[in-house]
Design a protein around this motif. Structure first.
Motif, mmCIF file in Angstrom:
data_model
loop_
_atom_site.group_PDB
_atom_site.id
_atom_site.type_symbol
_atom_site.label_atom_id
_atom_site.label_comp_id
_atom_site.label_asym_id
_atom_site.label_seq_id
_atom_site.Cartn_x
_atom_site.Cartn_y
_atom_site.Cartn_z
ATOM 1 N N ASP A 132 3.498 11.832 0.756
ATOM 2 C CA ASP A 132 2.899 12.230 -0.519
ATOM 3 C C ASP A 132 2.545 10.987 -1.343
ATOM 4 O O ASP A 132 2.978 10.821 -2.484
ATOM 5 C CB ASP A 132 3.893 13.119 -1.278
ATOM 6 C CG ASP A 132 3.256 13.844 -2.445
ATOM 7 O OD1 ASP A 132 2.014 13.824 -2.540
ATOM 8 O OD2 ASP A 132 3.990 14.409 -3.264
ATOM 9 N N LEU A 133 1.726 10.095 -0.769
ATOM 10 C CA LEU A 133 1.466 8.804 -1.401
ATOM 11 C C LEU A 133 0.510 8.907 -2.576
ATOM 12 O O LEU A 133 0.588 8.105 -3.511
ATOM 13 C CB LEU A 133 0.915 7.821 -0.366
ATOM 14 C CG LEU A 133 1.876 7.477 0.783
ATOM 15 C CD1 LEU A 133 1.207 6.539 1.770
ATOM 16 C CD2 LEU A 133 3.152 6.860 0.249
ATOM 17 N N ASN A 134 -0.395 9.876 -2.543
ATOM 18 C CA ASN A 134 -1.323 10.031 -3.667
ATOM 19 C C ASN A 134 -0.569 10.355 -4.949
ATOM 20 O O ASN A 134 -0.864 9.824 -6.021
ATOM 21 C CB ASN A 134 -2.346 11.123 -3.363
ATOM 22 C CG ASN A 134 -3.337 10.694 -2.305
ATOM 23 O OD1 ASN A 134 -3.616 9.514 -2.159
ATOM 24 N ND2 ASN A 134 -3.863 11.653 -1.553
ATOM 25 N N ALA A 135 0.447 11.224 -4.839
ATOM 26 C CA ALA A 135 1.247 11.582 -6.005
ATOM 27 C C ALA A 135 2.036 10.377 -6.508
ATOM 28 O O ALA A 135 2.198 10.183 -7.712
ATOM 29 C CB ALA A 135 2.198 12.726 -5.662
ATOM 30 N N LEU A 136 2.510 9.558 -5.575
ATOM 31 C CA LEU A 136 3.273 8.364 -5.948
ATOM 32 C C LEU A 136 2.411 7.407 -6.760
ATOM 33 O O LEU A 136 2.808 6.933 -7.827
ATOM 34 C CB LEU A 136 3.785 7.660 -4.690
ATOM 35 C CG LEU A 136 4.612 6.387 -4.903
ATOM 36 C CD1 LEU A 136 5.953 6.735 -5.516
ATOM 37 C CD2 LEU A 136 4.806 5.655 -3.581
ATOM 38 N N LEU A 137 1.197 7.123 -6.277
ATOM 39 C CA LEU A 137 0.328 6.167 -6.961
ATOM 40 C C LEU A 137 -0.205 6.726 -8.271
ATOM 41 O O LEU A 137 -0.359 5.997 -9.247
ATOM 42 C CB LEU A 137 -0.829 5.771 -6.047
ATOM 43 C CG LEU A 137 -0.460 4.893 -4.847
ATOM 44 C CD1 LEU A 137 -1.657 4.706 -3.925
ATOM 45 C CD2 LEU A 137 0.071 3.542 -5.297
ATOM 46 N N SER A 138 -0.471 8.046 -8.312
ATOM 47 C CA SER A 138 -1.026 8.625 -9.539
ATOM 48 C C SER A 138 0.002 8.668 -10.663
ATOM 49 O O SER A 138 -0.333 8.527 -11.834
ATOM 50 C CB SER A 138 -1.555 10.038 -9.263
ATOM 51 O OG SER A 138 -0.507 10.897 -8.840
ATOM 52 N N SER A 139 1.276 8.856 -10.319
ATOM 53 C CA SER A 139 2.315 8.889 -11.357
ATOM 54 C C SER A 139 2.547 7.510 -11.951
ATOM 55 O O SER A 139 2.906 7.372 -13.124
ATOM 56 C CB SER A 139 3.625 9.440 -10.785
ATOM 57 O OG SER A 139 4.133 8.585 -9.766
ATOM 58 N N GLY A 140 2.362 6.461 -11.143
ATOM 59 C CA GLY A 140 2.459 5.100 -11.643
ATOM 60 C C GLY A 140 3.837 4.490 -11.472
ATOM 61 O O GLY A 140 4.862 5.182 -11.438
ATOM 62 N N LEU A 141 3.867 3.161 -11.378
ATOM 63 C CA LEU A 141 5.108 2.432 -11.147
ATOM 64 C C LEU A 141 6.032 2.476 -12.357
ATOM 65 O O LEU A 141 7.254 2.596 -12.213
ATOM 66 C CB LEU A 141 4.791 0.984 -10.778
ATOM 67 C CG LEU A 141 5.976 0.074 -10.458
ATOM 68 C CD1 LEU A 141 6.812 0.656 -9.319
ATOM 69 C CD2 LEU A 141 5.487 -1.323 -10.072
ATOM 70 N N ASN A 180 -1.949 -1.521 -6.427
ATOM 71 C CA ASN A 180 -2.941 -0.483 -6.170
ATOM 72 C C ASN A 180 -2.912 0.016 -4.729
ATOM 73 O O ASN A 180 -3.793 0.751 -4.294
ATOM 74 C CB ASN A 180 -4.348 -0.987 -6.515
ATOM 75 C CG ASN A 180 -4.679 -2.295 -5.796
ATOM 76 O OD1 ASN A 180 -3.950 -2.707 -4.888
ATOM 77 N ND2 ASN A 180 -5.744 -2.931 -6.215
ATOM 78 N N THR A 181 -1.889 -0.370 -3.981
ATOM 79 C CA THR A 181 -1.690 0.153 -2.630
ATOM 80 C C THR A 181 -0.231 0.597 -2.504
ATOM 81 O O THR A 181 0.641 0.105 -3.229
ATOM 82 C CB THR A 181 -1.972 -0.911 -1.558
ATOM 83 O OG1 THR A 181 -0.979 -1.960 -1.657
ATOM 84 C CG2 THR A 181 -3.367 -1.499 -1.721
ATOM 85 N N PRO A 182 0.057 1.522 -1.598
ATOM 86 C CA PRO A 182 1.454 1.953 -1.417
ATOM 87 C C PRO A 182 2.391 0.803 -1.079
ATOM 88 O O PRO A 182 3.523 0.751 -1.565
ATOM 89 C CB PRO A 182 1.355 2.953 -0.263
ATOM 90 C CG PRO A 182 -0.037 3.480 -0.331
ATOM 91 C CD PRO A 182 -0.874 2.314 -0.769
ATOM 92 N N GLU A 183 1.934 -0.136 -0.246
ATOM 93 C CA GLU A 183 2.798 -1.260 0.137
ATOM 94 C C GLU A 183 3.114 -2.147 -1.066
ATOM 95 O O GLU A 183 4.252 -2.610 -1.233
ATOM 96 C CB GLU A 183 2.116 -2.090 1.234
ATOM 97 C CG GLU A 183 2.030 -1.407 2.582
ATOM 98 C CD GLU A 183 0.983 -0.306 2.635
ATOM 99 O OE1 GLU A 183 0.109 -0.283 1.728
ATOM 100 O OE2 GLU A 183 1.048 0.529 3.547
ATOM 101 N N ALA A 184 2.104 -2.388 -1.904
ATOM 102 C CA ALA A 184 2.338 -3.182 -3.115
ATOM 103 C C ALA A 184 3.272 -2.444 -4.066
ATOM 104 O O ALA A 184 4.101 -3.066 -4.729
ATOM 105 C CB ALA A 184 1.008 -3.481 -3.799
ATOM 106 N N PHE A 185 3.147 -1.124 -4.128
ATOM 107 C CA PHE A 185 4.027 -0.306 -4.973
ATOM 108 C C PHE A 185 5.481 -0.541 -4.573
ATOM 109 O O PHE A 185 6.347 -0.751 -5.430
ATOM 110 C CB PHE A 185 3.656 1.172 -4.825
ATOM 111 C CG PHE A 185 4.312 2.084 -5.815
ATOM 112 C CD1 PHE A 185 3.602 2.581 -6.898
ATOM 113 C CD2 PHE A 185 5.640 2.464 -5.672
ATOM 114 C CE1 PHE A 185 4.203 3.433 -7.817
ATOM 115 C CE2 PHE A 185 6.256 3.309 -6.579
ATOM 116 C CZ PHE A 185 5.536 3.798 -7.659
ATOM 117 N N VAL A 186 5.756 -0.507 -3.275
ATOM 118 C CA VAL A 186 7.117 -0.729 -2.784
ATOM 119 C C VAL A 186 7.595 -2.128 -3.157
ATOM 120 O O VAL A 186 8.725 -2.319 -3.622
ATOM 121 C CB VAL A 186 7.183 -0.529 -1.254
ATOM 122 C CG1 VAL A 186 8.540 -0.981 -0.710
ATOM 123 C CG2 VAL A 186 6.944 0.925 -0.904
#
Length: 341
Positions: A132-141, A180-186
């Motif tokens: 569910d990566l879209n939800a992760l990025l849309s909610s924000g860090l 702005n990418t899932p990997e950068a989010f982590v």
């Protein structure tokens, strides 16, 4: 002598196995909590399989209340917060009792397994497991950090104040641009967690050992080890997959201590099952969140294996005595941090 706080998990067991593999025999292990917990049973089996001395300190409500009302506890709190963080609540009683029993050698070095799970991937957000990566990025860090890393919803369900969010943003700005990418989010999430939880709370918490006159080391927070694990692709760290595979293959199975922890990954299986049934992604995510909250409530209704619920009850009663009703945080550290501040 090495003094090893041996839990039922994998990080401290990893250290115990490395010591055994190195031929180091002057090791004393200890565990604390409820006598019937899986942590106690597993740690005893591991220590005996490796041939190390093992001591158990039972935690009960009367013992916890007596310890937290003692002058020694007050002195410890003043000594160990370091103007930075909470005192380390849970090990104080075990160390105090072991010292009174003559089981803590004066020249001992405590070697806890702190932070191995972080390197392995424990704080990779669960959306990586469910997809569910879209939800992760849309909610924000910022929202993720405020929800997962901070104890600031003690008396209310209100959203985190904008002032706190601005402070988080400023801290993240020091790291770099907005991920702005899932990997950068982590990467950014773990950088924040390391600076504000590992450094300020986990490392600072080791002063509990200094309070009892003992030296300490953190072998799983070695720079070379950190550099290695942060080069491992996020996909290999989801659910600690590579880390645990390595431990079982190279240490636990060869040394006959391949005891698995109780599984906690049902949310991932539920999500994948719903998606196979062609349930919409948003609906599947919502169902998983509700199921997770329900299981969390059920877990809180059961006694904690290390008796941490007794610490929670103690501080909750202190709040009640001064007219403050605590309803939204079910964690002793969360209560302690907020009320003392």
């Amino acid at each position: 002598p090495i003094v090893l706080p041996l839990s039922g998990g994998y990080d401290s067991r990893y250290i115990a196995c490395m010591l055994k593999e190195s031929g180091y025999e002057n090791v004393i292990c200890y565990t604390y909590g409820r006598c019937d917990s899986h942590e106690v049973v597993t740690s005893r089996q591991v220590a005996y399989a490796l041939g190390y001395d093992w001591h158990f300190v039972e935690y009960t409500a009367p013992k916890i209340e007596a310890a937290l009302n003692s002058p020694q506890w007050d002195a410890y709190c003043l000594y160990c917060h370091n103007c930075s963080s909470l005192p380390h609540i849970q090990e104080f009683i075990a160390l105090s009792e072991l010292r009174s029993m003559g089981k803590l050698p004066a020249n001992g070095v405590i070697v806890p397994g702190f932070c191995g799970d972080l390197l392995g991937g424990s704080y990779v957000p669960p959306q990586f497991q469910t997809g569910d990566l879209n939800a992760l990025l849309s909610s924000g860090l910022v929202a993720h950090i405020a929800d997962k890393h901070l104890y600031i919803k003690l008396f209310t369900d209100d959203l985190v104040t904008e002032e706190v969010r601005d402070h988080i943003r400023q801290t993240l700005d020091e790291i770099g641009t907005v991920p702005n990418t899932p990997e950068a989010f982590v990467s950014y999430n773990e950088a924040f967690f390391t600076a504000h939880k590992v450094a300020k709370f986990v490392v600072n918490s080791l002063r509990v050992y200094e309070f009892f006159g003992l030296d300490w080391r953190m072998p799983l927070w070695d720079k070379e080890l950190i550099d290695y694990w942060y080069r491992v692709p996020v996909a290999e760290r989801i659910g600690n997959s590579l880390y645990e595979e390595f431990l079982f293959k190279h240490y636990f199975k060869p040394l006959n201590v391949a005891i698995k922890k109780p599984q906690k990954k049902r949310s991932v299986k539920l999500y994948k099952c719903l998606r196979r049934l062609r349930v919409a992604e948003a609906l599947a995510s919502a169902i998983v969140r509700v199921a997770h909250k329900w299981r969390s409530w059920l877990r809180r209704s059961k006694p904690h294996f290390n008796a941490f619920d007794e610490f929670e009850c103690f501080y909750a009663s202190q709040l009640y005595n001064i007219g403050m009703v605590r309803t939204h945080v079910h964690d002793a550290n969360g209560i302690f941090s907020t009320t003392t501040n």
